[in-house]
Design a protein around this motif. Structure first.
Motif, PDB file in Angstrom:
ATOM      1  N   ILE A  70      47.981  38.510  41.598  1.00 28.80           N
ATOM      2  CA  ILE A  70      46.984  38.324  42.716  1.00 28.80           C
ATOM      3  C   ILE A  70      47.616  39.217  44.000  1.00 28.80           C
ATOM      4  O   ILE A  70      46.950  39.352  44.768  1.00 28.80           O
ATOM      5  N   GLY A  71      48.768  39.556  43.989  1.00 28.03           N
ATOM      6  CA  GLY A  71      49.265  40.472  44.918  1.00 28.03           C
ATOM      7  C   GLY A  71      48.514  41.648  44.976  1.00 28.03           C
ATOM      8  O   GLY A  71      47.954  42.238  45.894  1.00 28.03           O
ATOM      9  N   LEU A  72      48.487  42.276  43.780  1.00 31.63           N
ATOM     10  CA  LEU A  72      47.601  43.360  43.598  1.00 31.63           C
ATOM     11  C   LEU A  72      46.186  43.157  44.054  1.00 31.63           C
ATOM     12  O   LEU A  72      45.766  44.031  44.682  1.00 31.63           O
ATOM     13  N   ALA A  73      45.631  42.378  43.385  1.00 31.12           N
ATOM     14  CA  ALA A  73      44.153  42.141  43.782  1.00 31.12           C
ATOM     15  C   ALA A  73      43.658  41.746  45.067  1.00 31.12           C
ATOM     16  O   ALA A  73      42.682  42.338  45.647  1.00 31.12           O
ATOM     17  N   LEU A  74      44.610  41.151  45.815  1.00 33.05           N
ATOM     18  CA  LEU A  74      44.482  40.797  47.128  1.00 33.05           C
ATOM     19  C   LEU A  74      44.514  41.816  48.100  1.00 33.05           C
ATOM     20  O   LEU A  74      43.661  42.116  48.857  1.00 33.05           O
ATOM     21  N   GLN A  75      45.352  42.762  47.482  1.00 32.43           N
ATOM     22  CA  GLN A  75      45.800  43.975  48.965  1.00 32.43           C
ATOM     23  C   GLN A  75      44.363  44.902  48.245  1.00 32.43           C
ATOM     24  O   GLN A  75      43.775  45.549  49.498  1.00 32.43           O
ATOM     25  N   TRP A  76      44.133  45.083  47.081  1.00 24.31           N
ATOM     26  CA  TRP A  76      43.059  45.928  47.013  1.00 24.31           C
ATOM     27  C   TRP A  76      41.679  45.458  47.497  1.00 24.31           C
ATOM     28  O   TRP A  76      40.793  46.171  48.153  1.00 24.31           O
ATOM     29  N   TRP A  77      41.489  44.162  47.486  1.00 24.92           N
ATOM     30  CA  TRP A  77      39.986  43.465  47.968  1.00 24.92           C
ATOM     31  C   TRP A  77      40.544  43.551  49.521  1.00 24.92           C
ATOM     32  O   TRP A  77      39.524  43.932  50.204  1.00 24.92           O
ATOM     33  N   ALA A  78      41.528  43.208  50.221  1.00 27.97           N
ATOM     34  CA  ALA A  78      41.614  43.309  51.506  1.00 27.97           C
ATOM     35  C   ALA A  78      41.324  44.691  52.279  1.00 27.97           C
ATOM     36  O   ALA A  78      40.874  45.095  53.262  1.00 27.97           O
ATOM     37  N   SER A  79      41.755  45.657  51.300  1.00 32.26           N
ATOM     38  CA  SER A  79      41.550  47.213  51.903  1.00 32.26           C
ATOM     39  C   SER A  79      40.163  47.721  51.528  1.00 32.26           C
ATOM     40  O   SER A  79      40.053  49.025  51.837  1.00 32.26           O
ATOM     41  N   GLY A  80      39.534  46.984  50.969  1.00 31.55           N
ATOM     42  CA  GLY A  80      37.900  47.465  50.385  1.00 31.55           C
ATOM     43  C   GLY A  80      38.015  48.389  49.038  1.00 31.55           C
ATOM     44  O   GLY A  80      36.934  48.629  48.963  1.00 31.55           O
ATOM     45  N   THR A  81      39.093  48.332  48.469  1.00 35.49           N
ATOM     46  CA  THR A  81      39.114  49.233  47.180  1.00 35.49           C
ATOM     47  C   THR A  81      38.430  48.404  46.104  1.00 35.49           C
ATOM     48  O   THR A  81      37.994  48.837  45.206  1.00 35.49           O
ATOM     49  N   LEU A  82      38.503  47.094  46.235  1.00 40.09           N
ATOM     50  CA  LEU A  82      38.157  46.177  45.043  1.00 40.09           C
ATOM     51  C   LEU A  82      37.248  45.366  45.428  1.00 40.09           C
ATOM     52  O   LEU A  82      37.081  44.408  46.406  1.00 40.09           O
ATOM     53  N   ALA A  83      35.840  45.481  45.032  1.00 39.80           N
ATOM     54  CA  ALA A  83      34.490  44.618  45.282  1.00 39.80           C
ATOM     55  C   ALA A  83      34.768  43.209  45.098  1.00 39.80           C
ATOM     56  O   ALA A  83      35.470  42.805  44.166  1.00 39.80           O
ATOM     57  N   GLU A  84      33.994  42.542  45.761  1.00 40.08           N
ATOM     58  CA  GLU A  84      34.045  41.026  45.512  1.00 40.08           C
ATOM     59  C   GLU A  84      33.984  40.621  44.183  1.00 40.08           C
ATOM     60  O   GLU A  84      34.757  39.563  43.713  1.00 40.08           O
ATOM     61  N   PRO A  85      33.027  40.734  43.434  1.00 40.18           N
ATOM     62  CA  PRO A  85      32.990  40.448  42.211  1.00 40.18           C
ATOM     63  C   PRO A  85      34.196  40.613  41.176  1.00 40.18           C
ATOM     64  O   PRO A  85      34.634  39.772  40.324  1.00 40.18           O
ATOM     65  N   LEU A  86      34.666  41.821  41.453  1.00 42.21           N
ATOM     66  CA  LEU A  86      36.077  42.100  40.532  1.00 42.21           C
ATOM     67  C   LEU A  86      37.038  41.345  41.397  1.00 42.21           C
ATOM     68  O   LEU A  86      37.926  40.873  40.371  1.00 42.21           O
ATOM     69  N   TYR A  87      37.095  41.173  42.484  1.00 39.37           N
ATOM     70  CA  TYR A  87      38.353  39.964  42.891  1.00 39.37           C
ATOM     71  C   TYR A  87      38.105  38.807  42.473  1.00 39.37           C
ATOM     72  O   TYR A  87      39.228  38.046  42.041  1.00 39.37           O
ATOM     73  N   ALA A  88      36.818  38.384  42.425  1.00 37.41           N
ATOM     74  CA  ALA A  88      36.819  37.051  41.610  1.00 37.41           C
ATOM     75  C   ALA A  88      37.026  37.010  40.285  1.00 37.41           C
ATOM     76  O   ALA A  88      37.787  36.077  39.730  1.00 37.41           O
ATOM     77  N   LEU A  89      37.040  38.236  39.616  1.00 39.35           N
ATOM     78  CA  LEU A  89      37.257  38.163  38.008  1.00 39.35           C
ATOM     79  C   LEU A  89      38.833  38.333  37.970  1.00 39.35           C
ATOM     80  O   LEU A  89      39.418  37.554  37.094  1.00 39.35           O
ATOM     81  N   VAL A  90      39.372  39.423  38.670  1.00 43.60           N
ATOM     82  CA  VAL A  90      40.844  39.575  38.732  1.00 43.60           C
ATOM     83  C   VAL A  90      41.684  38.790  39.284  1.00 43.60           C
ATOM     84  O   VAL A  90      42.584  38.150  38.700  1.00 43.60           O
ATOM     85  N   GLY A  91      41.507  38.439  40.429  1.00 44.55           N
ATOM     86  CA  GLY A  91      42.133  37.507  41.627  1.00 44.55           C
ATOM     87  C   GLY A  91      42.245  36.092  41.082  1.00 44.55           C
ATOM     88  O   GLY A  91      43.163  35.426  40.884  1.00 44.55           O
ATOM     89  N   MET A  92      40.973  35.638  41.364  1.00 43.14           N
ATOM     90  CA  MET A  92      40.874  34.183  41.289  1.00 43.14           C
ATOM     91  C   MET A  92      40.592  33.704  39.894  1.00 43.14           C
ATOM     92  O   MET A  92      41.260  32.601  39.322  1.00 43.14           O
ATOM     93  N   GLY A  93      39.849  34.455  38.931  1.00 45.37           N
ATOM     94  CA  GLY A  93      39.716  34.075  37.813  1.00 45.37           C
ATOM     95  C   GLY A  93      40.822  34.336  36.787  1.00 45.37           C
ATOM     96  O   GLY A  93      41.439  33.260  36.298  1.00 45.37           O
ATOM     97  N   PHE A  94      41.231  35.559  36.375  1.00 43.94           N
ATOM     98  CA  PHE A  94      42.095  35.879  35.476  1.00 43.94           C
ATOM     99  C   PHE A  94      43.487  35.627  36.090  1.00 43.94           C
ATOM    100  O   PHE A  94      44.202  34.681  35.349  1.00 43.94           O
ATOM    101  N   ALA A  95      43.873  35.938  37.228  1.00 43.39           N
ATOM    102  CA  ALA A  95      45.376  35.486  37.629  1.00 43.39           C
ATOM    103  C   ALA A  95      45.485  33.834  37.972  1.00 43.39           C
ATOM    104  O   ALA A  95      46.292  33.126  37.544  1.00 43.39           O
ATOM    105  N   GLY A  96      44.198  33.425  38.349  1.00 39.69           N
ATOM    106  CA  GLY A  96      44.360  31.787  38.857  1.00 39.69           C
ATOM    107  C   GLY A  96      44.467  31.242  37.162  1.00 39.69           C
ATOM    108  O   GLY A  96      45.171  30.041  37.447  1.00 39.69           O
ATOM    109  N   SER A  97      43.957  31.556  36.240  1.00 43.73           N
ATOM    110  CA  SER A  97      44.067  30.820  35.165  1.00 43.73           C
ATOM    111  C   SER A  97      45.322  31.137  34.156  1.00 43.73           C
ATOM    112  O   SER A  97      45.716  30.435  33.277  1.00 43.73           O
ATOM    113  N   LEU A  98      45.848  32.342  34.578  1.00 42.23           N
ATOM    114  CA  LEU A  98      47.006  32.757  33.985  1.00 42.23           C
ATOM    115  C   LEU A  98      48.288  31.835  34.233  1.00 42.23           C
ATOM    116  O   LEU A  98      49.053  31.561  33.394  1.00 42.23           O
ATOM    117  N   GLY A  99      48.440  31.780  35.590  1.00 39.20           N
ATOM    118  CA  GLY A  99      49.447  31.011  36.281  1.00 39.20           C
ATOM    119  C   GLY A  99      48.965  29.519  35.825  1.00 39.20           C
ATOM    120  O   GLY A  99      47.917  29.105  35.528  1.00 39.20           O
TER     121      GLY A  99
END
Length: 125
Positions: A51-80
């Motif tokens: 989540i820390g990785l994905a959030l920083q990449w998303w906030a800096s514009g490196t990670l597009a919204e659909p990838l943030y949804a996949l990695v940050g919200m979906g993957f990390a959200g269900s991993l924890g």
């Protein structure tokens, strides 16, 4: 949230939950800890880092919204698994194991904040 974000979230959640289940099957168990405590702590700390990785990449514009949804919200959200943490804490409270309860909570909650900070810092560099 559009259809692509929703699809990313669903795919990430499926992958994260499968990984959490695999960790739960392989993680050692100890009689002095709640059932699944090692797996819960491992996956919560890993999820917080992601989540820390994905959030920083998303906030800096490196990670597009659909990838943030996949990695940050979906993957990390269900991993924890905060619900598994709650069950473990309830078990320790029932057994009146206050020092173990404190350590378990601190490792997951404070450790999660530290892990997310580490993820953010790594993504920033």
């Amino acid at each position: 949230m559009n259809l692509l974000d929703t699809l990313g979230l669903a795919i990430g959640a499926a992958l994260g939950s499968m990984l959490r289940y695999a960790v739960a099957l392989k993680a050692p168990s100890r009689d002095d800890l709640p059932r699944g405590a090692v797996a819960t702590t491992t996956t919560n700390l890993a999820a917080s880092t992601v989540i820390g990785l994905a959030l920083q990449w998303w906030a800096s514009g490196t990670l597009a919204e659909p990838l943030y949804a996949l990695v940050g919200m979906g993957f990390a959200g269900s991993l924890g698994s905060w619900s598994a943490l709650a069950v473990g804490c309830a078990e320790l409270m029932h057994r009146r194991e206050w020092p173990m309860l404190s350590a378990y909570l601190a490792t997951n909650v404070l450790g999660g904040v530290i892990a997310a900070s580490v993820g953010w810092s790594v993504a920033s560099s």
